[in-house]
Design a protein around this motif. Structure first.
Motif, PDB file in Angstrom:
ATOM      1  N   UNK A   1       0.876  -1.127   0.145  1.00  0.00           N
ATOM      2  CA  UNK A   1       0.165   0.038   0.093  1.00  0.00           C
ATOM      3  C   UNK A   1       0.975   1.133   0.172  1.00  0.00           C
ATOM      4  N   UNK A   2       1.952   1.307   0.681  1.00  0.00           N
ATOM      5  CA  UNK A   2       2.728   2.329   0.857  1.00  0.00           C
ATOM      6  C   UNK A   2       3.548   2.713  -0.545  1.00  0.00           C
ATOM      7  N   UNK A   3       3.743   1.467  -1.095  1.00  0.00           N
ATOM      8  CA  UNK A   3       4.441   1.626  -2.528  1.00  0.00           C
ATOM      9  C   UNK A   3       3.660   2.127  -3.615  1.00  0.00           C
ATOM     10  N   UNK A   4       2.330   1.695  -3.591  1.00  0.00           N
ATOM     11  CA  UNK A   4       1.368   1.953  -4.483  1.00  0.00           C
ATOM     12  C   UNK A   4       0.937   3.496  -3.973  1.00  0.00           C
ATOM     13  N   UNK A   5       0.978   3.914  -2.974  1.00  0.00           N
ATOM     14  CA  UNK A   5       0.802   5.529  -2.747  1.00  0.00           C
ATOM     15  C   UNK A   5       1.927   6.457  -3.462  1.00  0.00           C
ATOM     16  N   UNK A   6       3.137   5.743  -3.478  1.00  0.00           N
ATOM     17  CA  UNK A   6       4.210   6.474  -3.872  1.00  0.00           C
ATOM     18  C   UNK A   6       4.342   6.490  -5.480  1.00  0.00           C
ATOM     19  N   UNK A   7       3.895   5.357  -5.998  1.00  0.00           N
ATOM     20  CA  UNK A   7       4.605   5.006  -7.418  1.00  0.00           C
ATOM     21  C   UNK A   7       3.034   4.715  -8.073  1.00  0.00           C
ATOM     22  N   UNK A   8       2.028   4.580  -7.619  1.00  0.00           N
ATOM     23  CA  UNK A   8       0.827   4.091  -8.506  1.00  0.00           C
ATOM     24  C   UNK A   8       1.069   2.792  -8.574  1.00  0.00           C
ATOM     25  N   UNK A   9       0.870   2.398  -9.891  1.00  0.00           N
ATOM     26  CA  UNK A   9       1.156   1.063 -10.242  1.00  0.00           C
ATOM     27  C   UNK A   9       2.403   0.474  -9.807  1.00  0.00           C
TER      28      UNK A   9
END
Length: 179
Positions: free
Chosen positions: A118-126
């Protein structure tokens, strides 16, 4: 400062520092081999990287496993460039092995707990990798046996490496941290 997104769970004051690579130089190391699907894995810490689960999943499939270990870094990079897919690990998000593979145009299988994803999606999107768990590594490998799907993930990963990990981009992200 932390090197992987999973470590951000240890405090709000932490900042993720993206590892830097020379995407152009690594892209030149790409050397497709043909034949059976070659899946590389660099098991620096086999227990952390779920290597046993990866090897078991691959033993059930018609793929060639390429273990990249106990070699000089330059030799590891050359071998990585011959792989069709790289399995990084499924607990931490991704690391430098994934970044190097993306720079070469090699799609990556990786994963993490839901909070880290979830943290990665918040930063990168996909996400730039095919997300897997220990029990779904085989499914991820099967997905990437399709040439078109593999090419889509290779492109997504390469674009991620350029945006987040190539020299100029990384310097621009790091400069405010150090000032």
């Amino acid at each position: 400062m932390v090197s992987t997104h999973d470590l951000l769970a240890y405090g709000d004051a932490l900042t993720w520092v993206p590892p830097m690579v020379d995407v152009s130089a690594l892209a030149r190391l790409r050397s497709r081999q043909g034949g059976r699907l070659r899946i590389g894995h660099a098991p620096t810490r086999r227990s952390t990287k779920s290597t046993d689960a990866f090897l078991h999943a691959c033993s059930l499939l018609d793929v060639e496993v390429v273990l990249i270990e106990r070699q000089r870094h330059t030799d590891c990079l050359k071998v990585k460039g011959t792989c069709d897919v790289l399995y990084d690990q499924v607990r931490l998000g991704y690391g430098l092995n994934a970044v190097e593979a993306w720079a070469m145009g090699v799609p990556v299988i990786a994963g993490a707990d839901e909070a880290t994803l979830a943290r990665m999606r918040a930063e990168f999107g996909e996400l730039p990798f095919v997300a897997a768990t220990e029990s779904t590594i085989g499914d991820a490998v099967r997905l990437l046996t399709d040439d078109e799907v593999r090419d889509e993930w290779a492109t997504r990963g390469h674009e991620h490496a350029v945006r987040w990990h190539d020299g100029r981009e990384t310097v621009d992200r790091l400069t405010p941290i150090y000032h």
